[in-house]
Design a protein around this motif. Sequence first.
Motif, PDB file in Angstrom:
ATOM      1  N   UNK A  71      42.045  51.022  34.494  1.00 12.92           N
ATOM      2  CA  UNK A  71      43.313  51.224  35.191  1.00 12.92           C
ATOM      3  C   UNK A  71      43.219  51.264  36.716  1.00 12.92           C
ATOM      4  N   UNK A  72      42.172  50.690  37.291  1.00 15.59           N
ATOM      5  CA  UNK A  72      42.058  50.688  38.758  1.00 15.59           C
ATOM      6  C   UNK A  72      42.427  49.358  39.392  1.00 15.59           C
ATOM      7  N   UNK A  73      42.334  48.251  38.657  1.00 12.62           N
ATOM      8  CA  UNK A  73      42.470  46.915  39.235  1.00 12.62           C
ATOM      9  C   UNK A  73      43.881  46.633  39.719  1.00 12.62           C
ATOM     10  N   UNK A  74      43.985  46.164  40.977  1.00 13.11           N
ATOM     11  CA  UNK A  74      45.276  45.832  41.573  1.00 13.11           C
ATOM     12  C   UNK A  74      45.427  44.333  41.832  1.00 13.11           C
ATOM     13  N   UNK A  75      44.451  43.552  41.409  1.00 22.01           N
ATOM     14  CA  UNK A  75      44.504  42.103  41.607  1.00 22.01           C
ATOM     15  C   UNK A  75      43.669  41.446  40.519  1.00 22.01           C
ATOM     16  N   UNK A  76      43.801  40.136  40.401  1.00 21.48           N
ATOM     17  CA  UNK A  76      43.015  39.406  39.404  1.00 21.48           C
ATOM     18  C   UNK A  76      41.529  39.550  39.702  1.00 21.48           C
ATOM     19  N   UNK A  77      41.160  39.442  40.964  1.00 22.09           N
ATOM     20  CA  UNK A  77      39.740  39.589  41.333  1.00 22.09           C
ATOM     21  C   UNK A  77      39.230  40.973  40.940  1.00 22.09           C
ATOM     22  N   UNK A  78      40.030  42.004  41.161  1.00 20.46           N
ATOM     23  CA  UNK A  78      39.615  43.350  40.765  1.00 20.46           C
ATOM     24  C   UNK A  78      39.600  43.519  39.257  1.00 20.46           C
ATOM     25  N   UNK A  79      40.556  42.897  38.528  1.00 16.87           N
ATOM     26  CA  UNK A  79      40.504  42.941  37.056  1.00 16.87           C
ATOM     27  C   UNK A  79      39.107  42.533  36.601  1.00 16.87           C
ATOM     28  N   UNK A  80      38.633  41.429  37.134  1.00 22.79           N
ATOM     29  CA  UNK A  80      37.356  40.862  36.704  1.00 22.79           C
ATOM     30  C   UNK A  80      36.179  41.697  37.204  1.00 22.79           C
ATOM     31  N   UNK A 103      48.843  31.104  35.548  1.00 21.01           N
ATOM     32  CA  UNK A 103      47.849  31.976  36.175  1.00 21.01           C
ATOM     33  C   UNK A 103      46.432  31.692  35.677  1.00 21.01           C
ATOM     34  N   UNK A 104      46.314  31.079  34.509  1.00 24.25           N
ATOM     35  CA  UNK A 104      45.007  30.895  33.866  1.00 24.25           C
ATOM     36  C   UNK A 104      43.993  30.126  34.716  1.00 24.25           C
ATOM     37  N   UNK A 105      44.348  29.010  35.368  1.00 21.14           N
ATOM     38  CA  UNK A 105      43.323  28.302  36.154  1.00 21.14           C
ATOM     39  C   UNK A 105      42.679  29.170  37.241  1.00 21.14           C
ATOM     40  N   UNK A 106      43.488  29.927  37.961  1.00 24.31           N
ATOM     41  CA  UNK A 106      42.925  30.794  39.010  1.00 24.31           C
ATOM     42  C   UNK A 106      42.106  31.918  38.391  1.00 24.31           C
ATOM     43  N   UNK A 107      42.596  32.496  37.295  1.00 24.20           N
ATOM     44  CA  UNK A 107      41.857  33.570  36.634  1.00 24.20           C
ATOM     45  C   UNK A 107      40.492  33.070  36.154  1.00 24.20           C
ATOM     46  N   UNK A 108      40.454  31.862  35.610  1.00 23.93           N
ATOM     47  CA  UNK A 108      39.178  31.296  35.156  1.00 23.93           C
ATOM     48  C   UNK A 108      38.241  31.032  36.333  1.00 23.93           C
ATOM     49  N   UNK A 109      38.785  30.533  37.430  1.00 24.85           N
ATOM     50  CA  UNK A 109      37.977  30.311  38.634  1.00 24.85           C
ATOM     51  C   UNK A 109      37.369  31.632  39.108  1.00 24.85           C
ATOM     52  N   UNK A 110      38.200  32.664  39.188  1.00 19.26           N
ATOM     53  CA  UNK A 110      37.717  33.965  39.641  1.00 19.26           C
ATOM     54  C   UNK A 110      36.721  34.583  38.652  1.00 19.26           C
ATOM     55  N   UNK A 111      36.911  34.332  37.361  1.00 17.64           N
ATOM     56  CA  UNK A 111      35.948  34.823  36.375  1.00 17.64           C
ATOM     57  C   UNK A 111      34.585  34.183  36.601  1.00 17.64           C
ATOM     58  N   UNK A 112      34.576  32.867  36.783  1.00 15.99           N
ATOM     59  CA  UNK A 112      33.291  32.190  37.067  1.00 15.99           C
ATOM     60  C   UNK A 112      32.663  32.762  38.327  1.00 15.99           C
ATOM     61  N   UNK A 113      33.479  32.979  39.337  1.00 17.28           N
ATOM     62  CA  UNK A 113      32.999  33.535  40.606  1.00 17.28           C
ATOM     63  C   UNK A 113      32.403  34.930  40.403  1.00 17.28           C
ATOM     64  N   UNK A 114      32.961  35.695  39.469  1.00 18.54           N
ATOM     65  CA  UNK A 114      32.473  37.053  39.179  1.00 18.54           C
ATOM     66  C   UNK A 114      31.303  37.057  38.204  1.00 18.54           C
ATOM     67  N   UNK A 115      30.902  35.876  37.733  1.00 19.85           N
ATOM     68  CA  UNK A 115      29.788  35.796  36.797  1.00 19.85           C
ATOM     69  C   UNK A 115      30.170  36.089  35.366  1.00 19.85           C
ATOM     70  N   UNK A 116      31.422  35.871  35.030  1.00 23.18           N
ATOM     71  CA  UNK A 116      31.904  36.120  33.668  1.00 23.18           C
ATOM     72  C   UNK A 116      32.202  34.782  33.009  1.00 23.18           C
ATOM     73  N   UNK A 117      31.599  34.562  31.847  1.00 19.34           N
ATOM     74  CA  UNK A 117      31.923  33.374  31.055  1.00 19.34           C
ATOM     75  C   UNK A 117      33.234  33.635  30.352  1.00 19.34           C
TER      76      UNK A 117
END
Length: 156
Positions: A71-80, A103-117
């Motif tokens: 419950x802390x994340x305030x953005x997609x980057x923070x979610x990840x 929203x999915x394309x950006x979320x997937x990009x940010x997931x890869x950036x965060x090291x999440x498959x």
Amino acid sequence: MTRAFLVLGAAMRAPGQPGPALIRRAEHAAALWRAAPEALILASGAGGEAEAIVAICRAAGVPPDRLICESRARSTAENLAFCRPILAARGIARVTLVTDGYHAPRALFLARRAGIEADADSPARPAGPPGRHAMRLLREAAAVAKALALSATRRP
């Protein structure tokens, strides 16, 4: 436990009152869970978003031991970023992001950036006024540009 559905938060209408996107995402995650009941649902979002996701999933029959609340994340980057250690601690190497299609394309990009498959699964959207959809797309285009700019200035 090797599978998780990561539900990305969306706007609340008022304190304790989830907006339509959040309801759609949570209900979609519950439906995905019914097809894979061994999976976890990880709800992420600040300002009551994660708690609302959990409540909606519980109402849809997902048992409490299959729900995790971040419950802390305030953005997609923070979610990840905030969910990555939660997933790692449970040995989950790949997740399905549950978010709207635009929203999915950006979320997937940010997931890869965060090291999440990750892959993504999106709920169907009801038809609405074309102007509203255009505004969502413009907002998302700006968010993509920001994510790309930040990505260019950071090391992987």
